[in-house]
Design an enzyme around this catalytic site. Structure first.
Site, mmCIF file in Angstrom:
data_model
loop_
_atom_site.group_PDB
_atom_site.id
_atom_site.type_symbol
_atom_site.label_atom_id
_atom_site.label_comp_id
_atom_site.label_asym_id
_atom_site.label_seq_id
_atom_site.Cartn_x
_atom_site.Cartn_y
_atom_site.Cartn_z
ATOM 1 C CE LYS A 13 -2.200 -1.101 3.771
ATOM 2 N NZ LYS A 13 -1.510 -2.380 4.039
ATOM 3 N NE ARG A 88 -4.187 0.641 11.206
ATOM 4 C CZ ARG A 88 -3.202 -0.014 10.608
ATOM 5 N NH1 ARG A 88 -3.361 -1.286 10.293
ATOM 6 N NH2 ARG A 88 -2.064 0.583 10.330
ATOM 7 N NE ARG A 127 8.333 -3.452 5.071
ATOM 8 C CZ ARG A 127 7.052 -3.145 5.228
ATOM 9 N NH1 ARG A 127 6.363 -2.586 4.247
ATOM 10 N NH2 ARG A 127 6.434 -3.394 6.372
ATOM 11 N NE ARG A 139 7.470 -0.134 9.025
ATOM 12 C CZ ARG A 139 6.428 -0.061 8.209
ATOM 13 N NH1 ARG A 139 6.551 0.465 6.995
ATOM 14 N NH2 ARG A 139 5.252 -0.519 8.578
ATOM 15 N NE ARG A 150 2.044 -3.979 11.443
ATOM 16 C CZ ARG A 150 2.523 -3.661 10.246
ATOM 17 N NH1 ARG A 150 3.631 -4.222 9.801
ATOM 18 N NH2 ARG A 150 1.917 -2.779 9.493
#
Length: 198
Positions: A13, A88, A127, A139, A150
């Site tokens: 996204k 969300r 990533r 992150r 998540r």
């Protein structure tokens, strides 16, 4: 142009929103980025959010809705915006609809980046490895265990906004497992069809 990009964490996204920002000159309103900025600044909202995010939890609706409400009123969002990471929950989707209606606005479309969730953990690990090899900070939510949390939270809460927007006739689905360029091309096709229907 007011649109939402929806899909699980790691679906791309942020990448696609960045390309749309460059092409259309409208801001990407990423709740994740705004919350990370608040956490880095040590604001009360940021400190409250940090503990939740570090444990793979979602930030409460009232905090997120307040951030978005303020952001939509800023000058750069007057021609449109791309929402990434919001809504969300169905509660947030309802709040967004009410907020826009009160401003005399409406969404143009909701684009779902549909992905194979079993392959997402590999994508996130890559990533994190790419960020580390480039000397960039990794992150906290790219940790595989935090990421799985998540993903579970997404499936439990956020995935329900997809049928919500499908029922409203706003949903367009793009295969998010394709190359970044092909996903971008498919997103552009959705937006081109909107222009033709205006």
């Amino acid at each position: 142009m007011r649109l939402i990009l929806v899909g699980p964490p790691g679906a791309g996204k942020g990448t696609q929103a960045g390309r749309l920002v460059a092409k259309y000159g409208i801001p990407q309103l990423s709740t994740g980025d705004m919350l990370r900025a608040a956490m880095a600044a040590g604001t009360p909202v940021g400190l409250a959010a940090k503990e939740l995010v570090d444990n793979g939890k979602l930030v409460p609706d009232d905090v997120v809705v307040g951030i978005i409400r303020e952001r939509i009123d800023e000058a750069d969002a007057q021609k449109g915006f791309i929402l990434d990471g919001f809504p969300r929950t169905v509660g947030q989707a309802d709040a967004l609809a009410d907020m826009l209606k009160n401003k005399g606005l409406a969404l143009d479309t909701v684009i779902e980046l549909r992905v194979d969730q079993t392959k997402l953990v590999d994508r996130i690990m890559k990533r994190a490895a790419d960020a580390a090899s480039a000397g960039q900070p990794v992150r906290k939510d790219d940790d595989p265990e935090v990421f799985k949390g998540r993903l579970e939270a997404y499936n439990q809460d956020t995935a329900v906004v997809i049928p919500y927007y499908e029922k409203a006739g706003l949903l367009a689905v793009v295969d998010g497992m394709q190359s970044i360029d092909q996903v971008s091309s498919d997103v552009e096709s959705v937006l081109a069809n909107l222009d033709e229907n205006v």
